[in-house]
Design a protein around this motif. Structure first.
Motif, short mmCIF file in Angstrom:
data_model
loop_
_atom_site.label_atom_id
_atom_site.label_comp_id
_atom_site.label_asym_id
_atom_site.label_seq_id
_atom_site.Cartn_x
_atom_site.Cartn_y
_atom_site.Cartn_z
N GLU A 38 50.45 38.00 51.68
CA GLU A 38 49.91 38.97 52.80
C GLU A 38 48.58 39.15 52.21
OE1 GLU A 38 51.14 39.49 55.43
OE2 GLU A 38 53.04 38.74 55.10
N SER A 39 47.63 39.18 53.12
CA SER A 39 46.13 39.55 53.00
C SER A 39 45.47 40.26 54.21
CB SER A 39 45.43 38.20 52.61
OG SER A 39 44.09 38.31 52.54
N SER A 40 44.44 41.11 53.72
CA SER A 40 43.75 41.52 54.87
C SER A 40 43.21 40.66 55.74
CB SER A 40 42.58 42.45 54.20
OG SER A 40 41.75 41.37 53.68
N MET A 41 43.15 39.50 55.74
CA MET A 41 42.83 38.55 56.48
C MET A 41 43.82 37.77 57.31
SD MET A 41 41.65 35.19 54.00
CE MET A 41 40.74 36.16 52.94
N GLY A 42 45.14 38.15 56.95
CA GLY A 42 46.27 37.73 57.74
C GLY A 42 47.16 36.86 56.62
N SER A 43 48.40 36.66 56.83
CA SER A 43 49.22 35.92 55.70
C SER A 43 48.85 34.54 55.64
CB SER A 43 50.67 36.23 56.26
OG SER A 43 50.86 35.51 57.30
N PHE A 44 49.13 33.79 54.32
CA PHE A 44 48.98 32.39 54.27
C PHE A 44 50.12 32.07 53.28
CE2 PHE A 44 46.26 34.62 51.29
CZ PHE A 44 46.62 33.92 49.88
N THR A 45 50.76 30.82 53.59
CA THR A 45 51.81 30.31 52.80
C THR A 45 51.18 28.87 52.05
OG1 THR A 45 53.49 31.15 54.67
CG2 THR A 45 54.12 29.48 53.26
N VAL A 46 51.93 28.80 50.81
CA VAL A 46 51.68 27.62 50.29
C VAL A 46 52.98 27.06 49.48
CG1 VAL A 46 51.08 29.04 48.25
CG2 VAL A 46 50.35 26.65 48.27
N GLY A 80 45.80 33.45 60.27
CA GLY A 80 44.64 34.61 60.54
C GLY A 80 43.48 33.63 60.62
N GLN A 81 42.34 34.32 60.89
CA GLN A 81 41.08 33.92 61.12
C GLN A 81 40.18 33.91 59.90
OE1 GLN A 81 40.17 32.55 64.19
NE2 GLN A 81 42.27 32.93 64.72
N ALA A 82 40.54 32.89 59.31
CA ALA A 82 39.64 32.58 58.04
C ALA A 82 39.51 30.95 57.81
CB ALA A 82 40.36 33.25 56.80
#
Length: 239
Positions: A38-46, A80-82
């Motif tokens: 979870e991040s301030s820019m939205g979540s990401f999965t790896v 997220g928008q990144a």
């Protein structure tokens, strides 16, 4: 008397090379790994799946070399928008590395003194005695005596010459090297991107002891306000 003693010695100033059998071809199937951050820019999965390591015999047929073909699927999803990239590869570890073989000469000379030595010899001596008899005649008698005489020899020098021939195997500390697969795959927001690897060749040379490899997969993301990252690591495997 001068005596010269010659000795020739060969020394190997290194640890004995760990005996390693020649690797045979076999498959190592490893489990999948996945993490969501979870991040301030939205979540990401790896994550990764379908990882297979195919160990093969080295072409030079030496116990200090290892070879393997690796296959895997690394993936990432950015919600997220990144912007960012997906990177994957393998870390290769070796306990110690065999460097140069350095022959050389380091002569030494030792001096010593022997003696003195004690010997014994037998010495004989004769003595004469003149006596006058009652008749007025002179009579000469001889007696023989023997004794032991002690003799000492002088100090004898001795020289020991060692040519000092040796062979030195230079062992260097082990290290861990990262082998990147590709330059990095750009992420697309809202979509899953993949790096598919089939039979990627990994080779390790001059390795004393078992070589170990482990997969890594990173996601590197950024916005004008935040840089963020996350990673998963595979299970170590011995080549």
């Amino acid at each position: 008397m001068l005596r010269i003693i010659r000795r020739v010695s060969y020394a190997v100033s290194a640890l004995a090379i760990l005996s390693q059998p020649t690797a045979h071809a076999d498959n190592i199937i490893l489990p999948p790994h996945e993490k969501t951050f979870e991040s301030s820019m939205g979540s990401f999965t790896v994550g990764t799946h379908d990882e297979v390591i195919y160990r093969i015999a080295p072409l030079n047929i030496t116990p200090t070399s290892r070879e393997a073909l690796v296959s895997t699927v690394a993936y990432a999803r950015l919600d997220g928008q990144a912007e960012g990239v997906l990177k994957t590869g393998y870390s290769v570890g070796c306990p110690a590395r065999l460097g140069a073989v350095l022959p050389g000469i380091d002569p030494t000379t030792e001096f010593d003194l022997e003696g003195p030595q004690q010997n014994y010899a037998t010495e004989q001596a004769q003595s004469s005695t003149v006596e006058r008899a009652s008749s007025g005649e002179t009579v000469e008698s001889q007696t023989q005596e023997s004794g032991q005489v002690q003799e000492f020899n002088g100090v004898t020098p001795a020289i020991a010459v060692d040519p000092g021939l040796f062979v030195e195997l230079e062992l260097q500390p082990g290290d861990i090297t990262n082998v990147d697969i590709g330059e990095g795959k750009p992420l697309i927001p809202g979509k899953t991107v993949q790096i598919v690897t089939r039979d990627f060749h990994i080779k390790v040379d001059n390795c004393v002891g078992p070589a170990t490899i482990r997969q890594y997969t990173y996601v590197l993301t950024r916005t004008p306000e935040v840089d963020d990252s996350g990673a998963v690591f595979g299970e170590p495997a011995v080549l």
